[in-house]
Design an enzyme around this catalytic site. Structure first.
Site, PDB file in Angstrom:
ATOM      1  N   THR A 122       0.888  -1.204  -0.134  1.00 36.81           N
ATOM      2  CA  THR A 122      -0.029  -0.015   0.107  1.00 36.81           C
ATOM      3  C   THR A 122       0.891   1.268  -0.002  1.00 36.81           C
ATOM      4  OG1 THR A 122      -1.846  -1.177   1.355  1.00 36.81           O
ATOM      5  CG2 THR A 122      -1.744   1.166   1.236  1.00 36.81           C
ATOM      6  N   LEU A 151      -6.009  -8.644   1.034  1.00 41.31           N
ATOM      7  CA  LEU A 151      -6.177  -9.730   1.889  1.00 41.31           C
ATOM      8  C   LEU A 151      -6.542  -9.546   3.555  1.00 41.31           C
ATOM      9  CD1 LEU A 151      -3.373 -10.377   3.349  1.00 41.31           C
ATOM     10  CD2 LEU A 151      -2.933 -11.500   0.968  1.00 41.31           C
ATOM     11  N   GLU A 153      -5.709 -10.952   7.291  1.00 37.60           N
ATOM     12  CA  GLU A 153      -5.098 -11.778   8.214  1.00 37.60           C
ATOM     13  C   GLU A 153      -6.078 -12.705   8.810  1.00 37.60           C
ATOM     14  OE1 GLU A 153      -2.201  -9.925  11.022  1.00 37.60           O
ATOM     15  OE2 GLU A 153      -1.586  -8.372   9.639  1.00 37.60           O
ATOM     16  N   LYS A 203      -7.659   1.378  -2.579  1.00 39.16           N
ATOM     17  CA  LYS A 203      -7.032   0.671  -1.438  1.00 39.16           C
ATOM     18  C   LYS A 203      -7.397   1.436  -0.203  1.00 39.16           C
ATOM     19  CE  LYS A 203      -5.087  -2.287   1.038  1.00 39.16           C
ATOM     20  NZ  LYS A 203      -3.865  -3.031   1.294  1.00 39.16           N
ATOM     21  N   ASN A 207     -10.012   0.623   3.072  1.00 41.32           N
ATOM     22  CA  ASN A 207      -9.691   0.382   4.331  1.00 41.32           C
ATOM     23  C   ASN A 207     -10.463   1.634   5.186  1.00 41.32           C
ATOM     24  OD1 ASN A 207      -8.506  -1.991   4.058  1.00 41.32           O
ATOM     25  ND2 ASN A 207      -6.431  -1.428   4.207  1.00 41.32           N
ATOM     26  N   ASN A 250     -19.614  -4.990  13.968  1.00 37.75           N
ATOM     27  CA  ASN A 250     -19.461  -5.589  15.165  1.00 37.75           C
ATOM     28  C   ASN A 250     -18.652  -4.753  16.167  1.00 37.75           C
ATOM     29  OD1 ASN A 250     -20.482  -8.177  14.379  1.00 37.75           O
ATOM     30  ND2 ASN A 250     -18.652  -8.477  13.304  1.00 37.75           N
ATOM     31  N   GLY A 252     -16.469  -3.285  19.391  1.00 35.24           N
ATOM     32  CA  GLY A 252     -15.227  -4.055  19.885  1.00 35.24           C
ATOM     33  C   GLY A 252     -14.435  -3.085  20.618  1.00 35.24           C
ATOM     34  N   CYS A 259      -2.960  -2.646   9.068  1.00 28.82           N
ATOM     35  CA  CYS A 259      -3.506  -1.867   7.940  1.00 28.82           C
ATOM     36  C   CYS A 259      -4.549  -0.746   8.388  1.00 28.82           C
ATOM     37  CB  CYS A 259      -4.254  -2.812   6.954  1.00 28.82           C
ATOM     38  SG  CYS A 259      -3.133  -3.950   5.978  1.00 28.82           S
ATOM     39  N   ARG A 326       0.342  -6.422  16.200  1.00 29.03           N
ATOM     40  CA  ARG A 326       0.501  -5.176  15.724  1.00 29.03           C
ATOM     41  C   ARG A 326      -0.391  -4.074  15.747  1.00 29.03           C
ATOM     42  NH1 ARG A 326       3.167  -6.269  10.040  1.00 29.03           N
ATOM     43  NH2 ARG A 326       1.695  -7.833  10.086  1.00 29.03           N
TER      44      ARG A 326
HETATM   45  C1  UDX Z   1      -7.911  -5.344   6.610  1.00 25.42           C
HETATM   46  C2  UDX Z   1      -8.645  -5.210   5.426  1.00 25.42           C
HETATM   47  O1  UDX Z   1      -9.945  -5.930   5.820  1.00 25.42           O
HETATM   48  C3  UDX Z   1      -8.118  -5.816   4.361  1.00 25.42           C
HETATM   49  O2  UDX Z   1      -8.816  -5.771   3.257  1.00 25.42           O
HETATM   50  C4  UDX Z   1      -6.774  -5.140   4.193  1.00 25.42           C
HETATM   51  O3  UDX Z   1      -6.150  -5.667   3.049  1.00 25.42           O
HETATM   52  C5  UDX Z   1      -5.895  -5.089   5.323  1.00 25.42           C
HETATM   53  O4  UDX Z   1      -6.686  -4.484   6.430  1.00 25.42           O
HETATM   54  P1  UDX Z   1      -6.906  -6.983   8.477  1.00 25.42           P
HETATM   55  O5  UDX Z   1      -6.114  -5.807   8.910  1.00 25.42           O
HETATM   56  O6  UDX Z   1      -6.387  -8.305   8.392  1.00 25.42           O
HETATM   57  O7  UDX Z   1      -7.520  -6.640   7.292  1.00 25.42           O
HETATM   58  O8  UDX Z   1      -8.159  -7.235   9.512  1.00 25.42           O
HETATM   59  P2  UDX Z   1      -9.782  -6.893   9.567  1.00 25.42           P
HETATM   60  O9  UDX Z   1     -10.729  -8.072   9.581  1.00 25.42           O
HETATM   61  O10 UDX Z   1     -10.210  -5.732   8.539  1.00 25.42           O
HETATM   62  O11 UDX Z   1     -10.087  -6.165  10.816  1.00 25.42           O
HETATM   63  C6  UDX Z   1      -9.589  -4.750  11.372  1.00 25.42           C
HETATM   64  C7  UDX Z   1      -9.572  -4.519  12.746  1.00 25.42           C
HETATM   65  O12 UDX Z   1     -11.012  -4.037  12.865  1.00 25.42           O
HETATM   66  C8  UDX Z   1      -9.308  -5.589  13.663  1.00 25.42           C
HETATM   67  O13 UDX Z   1      -8.891  -4.911  14.954  1.00 25.42           O
HETATM   68  C9  UDX Z   1     -10.844  -6.077  13.968  1.00 25.42           C
HETATM   69  O14 UDX Z   1     -10.751  -6.700  15.283  1.00 25.42           O
HETATM   70  C10 UDX Z   1     -11.616  -4.907  14.128  1.00 25.42           C
HETATM   71  N1  UDX Z   1     -13.040  -5.182  13.630  1.00 25.42           N
HETATM   72  C11 UDX Z   1     -13.330  -5.667  12.231  1.00 25.42           C
HETATM   73  C12 UDX Z   1     -14.206  -4.763  14.430  1.00 25.42           C
HETATM   74  O15 UDX Z   1     -13.780  -4.202  15.597  1.00 25.42           O
HETATM   75  N2  UDX Z   1     -15.506  -4.864  14.147  1.00 25.42           N
HETATM   76  C13 UDX Z   1     -15.691  -5.389  12.950  1.00 25.42           C
HETATM   77  O16 UDX Z   1     -16.931  -5.575  12.710  1.00 25.42           O
HETATM   78  C14 UDX Z   1     -14.606  -6.107  11.994  1.00 25.42           C
END
Ligand code: UDX
Length: 429
Positions: A122, A151, A153, A203, A207, A250, A252, A259, A326
């Site tokens: 990115t 993608l 994680e 991108k 995000n 959701n 949290g 990311c 991280r």
């Molecule tokens: C994210 C993007 O989804 C992905 O498309 C991009 O390429 C990289 O960044 P990722 O960092 O793996 O992916 O995690 P993601 O599932 O998006 O969750 C990000 C954060 O948001 C986490 O801390 C997760 O717990 C939180 N989250 C996610 C919530 O608190 N509530 C939700 O409903 C969804």
């Protein structure tokens, strides 16, 4: 089948590499860390991702993947060179792209058409154009294509092999077509663009939008706590409107990971630099910090003074399914608890706390719960749902269970004589 080089063997690079190898391409990974390279060669993916060990073993077995610390050897003869290098954010959100230029300086003379340079990392808006200028100034004739990676994680391999969409962009139609053809066997929408800037913005916008949904529902959760509503019901009913959609609603402890925090900060900074303030995402960043602070404030409200208390933290990873801590909200939450005088015992099935907090990490949920005044669940690991709450209650000194992810069955927790608090669920425990 193409000769593909991936420079950078991190989360994105390794997943991209084994994914392409899985589809029969011949892949070389250039990774400067020799210990990583040794581990990759031995079939150890270093990071925890479902299916990654199997796909790595398969690719090593059929000779479709190899690893080297020598980037020049890695790109020699490649049809496509994917850059999957780290682009960390600095304190003000500015993205540090120096790793990309350091690598390009090493290899530019080997990058000539029809070989194509592909940016997976990115990068700030306009960076692909700068990369193309840099290469052209150094006499390289390779086209530069922007091909951002989306993608997630914890399901990175599945997301790479079955993405929602594949975005490719550059002013070189033949290069775009070639890069798109590498994804032939993968499903998903195809988006081909005639520039590199639009994919960069796609991108960041994607995000930032995800972060916005999360920050929004977290503010609503705080409102529910204050007024007696139930955020689960609110989110479920909101999600029934197709225009809104139920995903990423959701509530949290705040979003984290490698990311969303970095990309929201970068977009806000890009807005400043371009004179087009990104006020929504800037507010989202502040709102997310508020949410992280809210967790300890709410606990303090419920428990009273935290000085001298013992708090069990369940979950260190930024989300379930990953060993990655991280930018996890768990880290600032633990630091705040400690600053307020609490003793913290944290447990995670996979993720580790940063080294200065490692003394707080314990090996089992039971060790964490022992003599605790309260349990805070930060990461929604499914295994926390099968905790024996009667046993938990005998281990604890106090009785408060604060489930910031709303993943536990509150009734089961209360049946064990404990006090259950969800996030934004004052009416729905
Ligand atoms: C994210 C993007 O989804 C992905 O498309 C991009 O390429 C990289 O960044 P990722 O960092 O793996 O992916 O995690 P993601 O599932 O998006 O969750 C990000 C954060 O948001 C986490 O801390 C997760 O717990 C939180 N989250 C996610 C919530 O608190 N509530 C939700 O409903 C969804």
């Amino acid at each position: 089948m193409a000769n593909i080089t991936v420079i950078g063997g991190g989360y994105v690079g390794l997943v991209v590499a084994v994914g392409f190898a899985h589809h029969g391409h011949s892949v070389v990974v250039g990774e400067r860390d020799s210990i990583r390279v040794e581990r990759f060669r031995a079939g150890d993916p270093v990071i925890h991702e479902p299916r990654l060990p199997e796909l790595l073993a398969e690719a090593i077995g059929d000779g479709s993947i190899s690893f080297t610390t020598d980037n020049r050897a890695a790109v020699d003869g490649a049809d496509a060179v994917f850059l999957a290098l780290p682009t960390p954010a600095m304190a003000d959100g500015t993205v540090n792209v120096s790793a990309i230029y350091a690598v390009l300086s090493e290899i530019y003379d080997l990058l000539n058409a029809p070989a194509v340079v592909v940016t997976k990392s990115t990068v700030p808006v306009g960076e692909n154009a700068r990369i193309a200028s840099f290469l052209a100034e150094h006499g390289s004739t390779a086209a530069v294509v922007s091909n951002p990676e989306f993608l997630q994680e914890g399901s990175a391999v599945d997301h790479f092999l079955a993405p929602d969409r594949i975005v490719v962009g550059s002013s070189h139609p033949a290069a775009n077509e070639f890069i798109m053809s590498l994804y032939e066997e993968m499903p998903g929408e195809r988006v081909t663009l005639a520039d590199t800037t639009t994919p960069e913005i796609i991108k960041y916008a994607s995000n930032a939008f995800l972060a916005t949904k999360i920050a929004f529902i977290n503010e609503i959760a705080r409102l529910c706590d204050a007024t007696g509503g139930d955020v689960l019901q609110v989110a479920a009913a909101m999600g029934m409107d197709d225009r809104i959609g139920g995903k990423f609603l959701n509530s949290g402890p705040g979003y984290g990971g490698s990311c969303l925090p970095k990309d929201t900060a970068a977009l806000s900074r890009i807005g400043e630099l371009t004179g087009v303030p990104q006020t929504v995402v800037t507010a989202v960043i502040a709102s997310n910090l508020d949410q992280i602070s809210y967790v300890t404030q709410y606990l303090e409200q419920q428990l009273g003074d935290l000085a001298g208390s013992t708090i069990a933290v369940l979950g260190v990873a930024f989300k379930a399914g990953t060993g990655d801590s991280r930018d996890s909200p768990a880290v600032p939450i633990i630091r705040t608890l400690m600053t307020k005088g609490a003793t913290v015992h944290a447990y995670d099935p996979l993720a580790k706390l940063p080294s200065d907090l490692e003394d707080a990490q314990v090996d089992t949920w039971r060790d964490a719960a022992q003599s605790s005044d309260a349990v805070i669940l930060i990461t929604g690991w499914p295994e926390f749902g099968s905790i024996d709450f009667s046993e938990l209650s005998t281990l604890m000194r106090g009785n408060l269970v604060y489930d910031t992810r709303n993943v536990l069955d509150g009734q089961r927790v209360e049946n064990a004589g404990l006090r259950y608090l969800g996030m934004g669920r004052s009416a729905g425990a």
